[in-house]
Structures are given as C-alpha cells and as structure tokens.
Write an enzyme that holds these catalytic residues in place. Structure first.
Site, PDB file in Angstrom:
ATOM      1  N   PHE A  44       0.852  -1.188   0.000  1.00 16.38           N
ATOM      2  CA  PHE A  44       0.000   0.000   0.000  1.00 16.38           C
ATOM      3  C   PHE A  44       0.884   1.233   0.000  1.00 16.38           C
ATOM      4  CE2 PHE A  44      -2.362   3.457   1.983  1.00 16.38           C
ATOM      5  CZ  PHE A  44      -3.544   3.423   1.247  1.00 16.38           C
ATOM      6  N   LYS A  65       3.271  10.359   8.047  1.00 15.24           N
ATOM      7  CA  LYS A  65       2.625   9.949   9.299  1.00 15.24           C
ATOM      8  C   LYS A  65       3.286  10.534  10.545  1.00 15.24           C
ATOM      9  CE  LYS A  65       0.195   5.853   7.598  1.00 15.24           C
ATOM     10  NZ  LYS A  65      -1.155   6.428   7.700  1.00 15.24           N
ATOM     11  N   ASP A  70       9.384   2.497   1.174  1.00 13.23           N
ATOM     12  CA  ASP A  70       8.256   3.256   1.704  1.00 13.23           C
ATOM     13  C   ASP A  70       8.251   3.105   3.220  1.00 13.23           C
ATOM     14  OD1 ASP A  70       5.753   4.033   2.689  1.00 13.23           O
ATOM     15  OD2 ASP A  70       4.679   3.409   0.892  1.00 13.23           O
TER      16      ASP A  70
END
Length: 401
Positions: A143, A260, A231
């Site tokens: 993702f 985040k 990532d």
C-alpha cells in the site's frame, strides 16, 4: 464578523456534510492527552491506533504545542518561492538520521517536502520515471497511497480497479519472494527503473519482510542500476525501534518516503533521495504549494528532538512487553511486527467486531484484515497503559467468544 455554521450533533451531521469516503464514525473525539483520548460523552480510551501511526508523541505533547504556537505566531506559510529556517533544519536532521552520520552519504542526499505519504510516493514515482526506464516493480498487497500514481503502485486490486486505467509500467511481485523478483528483473533488466517495497506491510495485516529480503533487493538493484525505493510512511520515525525500519538490515536505499509520524499530528511528508537519484529532480519537474510549510516543519523539528536513539530503544522494550503479554491471551495465535507496530493474529475472523467491541472496554483498535488487529499506539505509551490495554483487549476477545 459573520457567525460560522454550527451543528447540534456531530455524528448526525457527519453524513449530511462529509463526502461518503469513510462512512460515519462510531464516536466523536474531543480531546486527548498522551496515549488517551476522550469522546463527547466523557468516555476515555487508550489510543492504540494513534491516528494510524501518526501521533508518535501522543496527543497534546507540550513540545509540539510550543513549537507550533511559536512558529505560527512568527511565520505561517511562505510557499517554496522563499526559504525558511525550520524547513532546512528538518531536512538536515532527516539526512543525518538517514546517513547515520556518514559524511559522504549525507553530502549526496537531498529532501523533498510534501504533505502526506501518498505525495511522498508520487515524488518517488516521478524520480523513477526520470531515469528514462519504463518499468517499476511493486509488491503484491503493498500500500502506497490513494492518489493515482501511488495507487498504481499499490498491490491491492480492489483499491485500483474502480479507478482503472492505472498509470502504466507497474508490475507486481509476491512480497518477500526474491527469486520471483530476480526473474522479473531478468526479463529486461535495463528497463527496470525502480523496485518499491515496505519493510513491513501495514495495511494488509502487519507483515514484515522475510529476514534478508531487503538486503537481497539492495544487491539486485545495485547490480542492475535500479533504484531501490523504501516506503517508510508507516514504519519510519522510530515506529519499529529504529528511526527507519530499513536500518534493521543495515541497507541504504536510493529513495525513502515518509510521512505519518514525522509531524506528530500535523500533515507533512518527505521524500529522501541519495546519489544519482538525488540529481534527477530539477526545477519545474515537481512541486507542492504547502510542502515544507514552516509550521508543519516546526512540529517535525519537535518530534525529531525527542525521537532519538534512546527513545527508539525504549520503543523496542515496550514492543517486547506488549508482545509477551498479548501472546498469553486466549484467541491470539501470533503477534508479528517490530517495536510498536504490531499485528495480533486471532484464531477467528472477528477483528472487525473487536474494533467495535473494544470501544466498550475503553480501547481504540484497528482491523486491517478479518483476523488481524493492528496496534500502532503513540510511542510514548507507558508500561501501565500497555498493561491496561492488554486487559482491555482480553476483555474484548472474551466478550466475542
């Protein structure tokens, strides 16, 4: 001054004014402190999601409050047409953390700031395109975001198909299968621009890469002139017990994306590129109005001042405590992940029910799969709060049994 719109009931008004991307939330949160949050009814919850791994320092951390308040009172937004000190300072600190104080590596590394993980991965995608090669290899079940470029890299067909046709040139390999990846590269190694991966796949159940996989990918990329993109949007900023999760294997990617936890609650993302990858972006090739906003960077600077090596060691200790206690619970068959990014594997497909039931027992949970509870609490969660959270999870699972 005009009176602003008001609502009598937040949850009732939600579906009337908010686009139906999420459904209506189950509760309204109004305040938070550390690892706990309170709803509009006065109920208190231990927050084991932290805004999906965002609030690494918890809620209302004084360092973030002070940094943001000070910065917004001086200079709020300037765009990237002008420089501001917080942006440069955060970039320099991220380069230092990435390079592990290797002066040569640091000198070859540059940062692009944006607002989210998806945007960071869009920047990485563009860097890969600028190599002139046409293929990008991404992991099945990975993702990387919901914007069209990041979505094209996301190995989950149910998320991609409603928006087809996707950006072309992306091929998928089974996560962790180095042999398959080597064969995929071998079909035309001179046309592979990049291989992208997460050190731990979060959205499909907290699945760590097999030991040695990142090292194998690094060697494959080096041998064939391919960019290795890691990532770290969810795994970075100390979440797994190292500042970056790829540092557990001691490898150096060409590109790292993050977001985040970087802003501790404020929206900020970053894309780091080193070596030749750092030379591909030139003026006019990419940009973002809000990226590198001084206020968001002030928050990031506050986060980075606290998340040091000692802090990360403490994350590992807390993660071990959490894991040991969870493994003793009825209904739990496995706990996987690193640090405070944990996937609790259940013996029955009741994870989604556990999320709803958990609220009754004072704990906020997340279910990325039917039999997986994902735990990404604030990294400042205390030992006592971990013990209380485990009891709440035990009561939740008992109620569902």
């Amino acid at each position: 001054m005009k009176n602003l719109a008001t609502v009598d009931n937040t949850l009732q008004s939600w579906p009337q004014v908010i686009l139906n991307s999420y459904g209506t939330p189950p509760i309204e949160l109004v305040s938070g402190k550390g690892a706990t949050v309170s709803d509009d009814q006065g109920n208190v919850y231990i927050d084991l999601l932290a805004g999906i791994a965002v609030n690494v320092l918890g809620h209302a951390h004084p360092a973030i409050i002070e940094a943001v308040s000070s910065q917004i009172s001086q200079l709020g937004h300037v765009s990237n047409l002008f420089a501001s000190r917080p942006v440069v300072e955060v970039a320099a600190e991220l380069i230092q953390r990435f390079s592990l104080n290797d002066a040569h590596l640091a000198a070859d590394t540059r940062v692009f700031f944006c607002n989210s993980g998806a945007e960071a991965n869009e920047a990485a995608f563009k860097i890969a395109r600028l190599t002139g090669r046409g293929r990008i290899l991404a992991a099945v079940d990975g993702f990387h975001g919901r914007t069209m470029g990041a979505l094209a890299l996301t190995g989950q067909p149910d998320k991609r198909e409603p928006f087809a046709p996707m950006v072309q040139g992306v091929e998928f390999y089974p996560y962790g299968d180095l042999d398959y990846l080597q064969k995929l590269v071998a079909t035309n190694p001179n046309d592979v621009a990049a291989i992208i991966l997460e050190p731990i796949q979060g959205e499909t159940g907290v699945i760590p890469a097999p030991e040695g996989f990142l090292t194998g990918v690094r060697e494959l990329c080096t041998a064939n002139g391919i960019l290795m993109i890691v990532d770290e949007v969810q795994t970075g900023i100390g979440r797994t017990g190292n500042f970056f999760a790829h540092q557990h294997e001691g490898i150096i990617p060409d590109v790292v994306t993050m977001a985040k936890g970087l802003g501790g609650g404020l929206p900020i993302g970053a894309c780091l590129a080193t070596g030749k990858a750092a030379e591909l972006m030139t003026p006019g090739k990419h940009g973002t109005t809000f990226g590198g906003n001084p206020v968001a960077c002030a928050a990031a600077r506050a986060v980075l001042s606290i998340v040091d090596d000692e802090f990360c060691t403490d994350v590992n200790r807390k993660g071990a405590q959490f894991t040991e206690a969870l493994l003793k619970l009825d209904g739990v068959t496995e706990v996987r992940g690193r640090g405070l990014m944990l996937g609790v594997v259940l013996d029955k497909p009741v994870a989604k029910q556990a999320v709803a039931e958990g609220l009754k027992h004072g704990v906020i949970l997340n279910a990325p799969a039917d039999n997986i509870i994902r735990l990404t609490p604030p990294l400042v969660i205390s030992e006592d709060e971990i013990a209380d959270a485990v009891k709440a999870i035990a009561d939740t699972l008992a109620a569902l049994s």
